[in-house]
Design a protein around this motif. Structure first.
Motif, PDB file in Angstrom:
ATOM      1  N   VAL A   1      -4.835   7.330  -2.578  1.00  0.00           N
ATOM      2  CA  VAL A   1      -5.360   6.030  -2.137  1.00  0.00           C
ATOM      3  C   VAL A   1      -5.788   5.191  -3.342  1.00  0.00           C
ATOM      4  CG1 VAL A   1      -7.272   4.921  -0.899  1.00  0.00           C
ATOM      5  CG2 VAL A   1      -6.000   6.790   0.179  1.00  0.00           C
ATOM      6  N   MET A   2      -6.472   5.811  -4.304  1.00  0.00           N
ATOM      7  CA  MET A   2      -6.919   5.061  -5.477  1.00  0.00           C
ATOM      8  C   MET A   2      -5.737   4.545  -6.301  1.00  0.00           C
ATOM      9  SD  MET A   2     -10.435   6.871  -6.797  1.00  0.00           S
ATOM     10  CE  MET A   2      -9.815   8.548  -6.954  1.00  0.00           C
ATOM     11  N   VAL A   3      -4.715   5.363  -6.471  1.00  0.00           N
ATOM     12  CA  VAL A   3      -3.528   4.905  -7.202  1.00  0.00           C
ATOM     13  C   VAL A   3      -2.842   3.804  -6.411  1.00  0.00           C
ATOM     14  CG1 VAL A   3      -1.298   5.575  -8.170  1.00  0.00           C
ATOM     15  CG2 VAL A   3      -3.219   7.136  -8.335  1.00  0.00           C
ATOM     16  N   GLY A   4      -2.801   3.926  -5.101  1.00  0.00           N
ATOM     17  CA  GLY A   4      -2.221   2.880  -4.261  1.00  0.00           C
ATOM     18  C   GLY A   4      -2.953   1.558  -4.414  1.00  0.00           C
ATOM     19  N   ILE A   5      -4.275   1.606  -4.484  1.00  0.00           N
ATOM     20  CA  ILE A   5      -5.061   0.390  -4.700  1.00  0.00           C
ATOM     21  C   ILE A   5      -4.727  -0.208  -6.058  1.00  0.00           C
ATOM     22  CG2 ILE A   5      -7.419  -0.479  -5.103  1.00  0.00           C
ATOM     23  CD1 ILE A   5      -8.328   1.602  -2.955  1.00  0.00           C
ATOM     24  N   ASP A   6      -4.640   0.630  -7.082  1.00  0.00           N
ATOM     25  CA  ASP A   6      -4.304   0.138  -8.413  1.00  0.00           C
ATOM     26  C   ASP A   6      -2.902  -0.473  -8.433  1.00  0.00           C
ATOM     27  OD1 ASP A   6      -5.200  -0.389 -10.988  1.00  0.00           O
ATOM     28  OD2 ASP A   6      -4.536   1.535 -11.791  1.00  0.00           O
ATOM     29  N   LEU A   7      -1.983   0.120  -7.692  1.00  0.00           N
ATOM     30  CA  LEU A   7      -0.620  -0.418  -7.603  1.00  0.00           C
ATOM     31  C   LEU A   7      -0.618  -1.778  -6.909  1.00  0.00           C
ATOM     32  CD1 LEU A   7       2.418   0.131  -8.119  1.00  0.00           C
ATOM     33  CD2 LEU A   7       2.495   1.141  -5.854  1.00  0.00           C
ATOM     34  N   LEU A   8      -1.377  -1.915  -5.848  1.00  0.00           N
ATOM     35  CA  LEU A   8      -1.477  -3.204  -5.160  1.00  0.00           C
ATOM     36  C   LEU A   8      -2.096  -4.265  -6.066  1.00  0.00           C
ATOM     37  CD1 LEU A   8      -2.598  -2.081  -1.594  1.00  0.00           C
ATOM     38  CD2 LEU A   8      -0.334  -2.936  -2.282  1.00  0.00           C
ATOM     39  N   LEU A   9      -3.094  -3.876  -6.844  1.00  0.00           N
ATOM     40  CA  LEU A   9      -3.684  -4.810  -7.796  1.00  0.00           C
ATOM     41  C   LEU A   9      -2.696  -5.196  -8.885  1.00  0.00           C
ATOM     42  CD1 LEU A   9      -7.272  -3.312  -8.087  1.00  0.00           C
ATOM     43  CD2 LEU A   9      -6.636  -5.544  -7.119  1.00  0.00           C
ATOM     44  N   TYR A  10      -1.872  -4.239  -9.304  1.00  0.00           N
ATOM     45  CA  TYR A  10      -0.820  -4.540 -10.282  1.00  0.00           C
ATOM     46  C   TYR A  10       0.112  -5.620  -9.727  1.00  0.00           C
ATOM     47  CZ  TYR A  10       3.227  -4.027 -13.328  1.00  0.00           C
ATOM     48  OH  TYR A  10       4.264  -4.285 -14.194  1.00  0.00           O
ATOM     49  N   ILE A  11       0.533  -5.446  -8.488  1.00  0.00           N
ATOM     50  CA  ILE A  11       1.434  -6.422  -7.862  1.00  0.00           C
ATOM     51  C   ILE A  11       0.753  -7.783  -7.761  1.00  0.00           C
ATOM     52  CG2 ILE A  11       2.627  -6.999  -5.703  1.00  0.00           C
ATOM     53  CD1 ILE A  11       3.054  -3.902  -5.372  1.00  0.00           C
ATOM     54  N   ARG A  12      -0.503  -7.798  -7.329  1.00  0.00           N
ATOM     55  CA  ARG A  12      -1.258  -9.057  -7.247  1.00  0.00           C
ATOM     56  C   ARG A  12      -1.354  -9.730  -8.608  1.00  0.00           C
ATOM     57  NH1 ARG A  12      -7.668  -9.764  -7.410  1.00  0.00           N
ATOM     58  NH2 ARG A  12      -7.115  -8.968  -9.456  1.00  0.00           N
ATOM     59  N   ASN A  13      -1.711  -8.951  -9.623  1.00  0.00           N
ATOM     60  CA  ASN A  13      -1.890  -9.508 -10.958  1.00  0.00           C
ATOM     61  C   ASN A  13      -0.576 -10.010 -11.544  1.00  0.00           C
ATOM     62  OD1 ASN A  13      -4.568  -8.903 -10.702  1.00  0.00           O
ATOM     63  ND2 ASN A  13      -4.491  -7.066 -11.974  1.00  0.00           N
ATOM     64  N   ARG A  14       0.495  -9.302 -11.270  1.00  0.00           N
ATOM     65  CA  ARG A  14       1.810  -9.748 -11.764  1.00  0.00           C
ATOM     66  C   ARG A  14       2.179 -11.088 -11.133  1.00  0.00           C
ATOM     67  NH1 ARG A  14       6.442  -8.675 -14.350  1.00  0.00           N
ATOM     68  NH2 ARG A  14       8.428  -8.982 -13.278  1.00  0.00           N
ATOM     69  N   ARG A  15       1.963 -11.212  -9.836  1.00  0.00           N
ATOM     70  CA  ARG A  15       2.244 -12.486  -9.158  1.00  0.00           C
ATOM     71  C   ARG A  15       1.386 -13.610  -9.720  1.00  0.00           C
ATOM     72  NH1 ARG A  15       2.694 -10.464  -2.891  1.00  0.00           N
ATOM     73  NH2 ARG A  15       4.750  -9.520  -3.106  1.00  0.00           N
ATOM     74  N   MET A  16       0.119 -13.310  -9.963  1.00  0.00           N
ATOM     75  CA  MET A  16      -0.771 -14.322 -10.532  1.00  0.00           C
ATOM     76  C   MET A  16      -0.313 -14.734 -11.931  1.00  0.00           C
ATOM     77  SD  MET A  16      -4.460 -12.924  -9.135  1.00  0.00           S
ATOM     78  CE  MET A  16      -5.314 -13.570 -10.515  1.00  0.00           C
TER      79      MET A  16
END
Length: 89
Positions: free
Chosen positions: A68-83
């Motif tokens: 779950v924690m890695v999944g959250i970090d992955l979602l944040l990676y995707i968000r940050n890349r889009r930003m």
């Protein structure tokens, strides 16, 4: 249940909250690797499947927590890349 497996998962898992905080607060993908995060998720997923099919015990919850924690970090990676892409374009 192996104490060594528990220690390993706790040690690996201890790093993820810091990584999540850095990803959230920095809003940057610098120093992050999408492929690395996916490979780690596959590893934790494989550990969960092993626990389900061959050696079910309470250690499965550490695998799930880490996944779950890695999944959250992955979602944040995707968000940050889009930003970052939006800011550049």
């Amino acid at each position: 249940m192996s104490i060594f497996e528990i220690i390993m998962l706790i040690c690996f898992g201890a790093a993820w909250p810091f990584s999540i905080y850095k990803s959230y607060s920095s809003r940057s993908i610098e120093g992050k690797s999408f492929l690395f995060l996916v490979v780690v998720m596959i590893g934790y997923g494989s550990g969960i499947l092993h626990k389900i099919f061959y050696n079910y015990d309470n250690v499965i919850y550490l695998y799930i927590l880490n996944l779950v924690m890695v999944g959250i970090d992955l979602l944040l990676y995707i968000r940050n890349r889009r930003m970052n892409l939006r800011d550049q374009g």
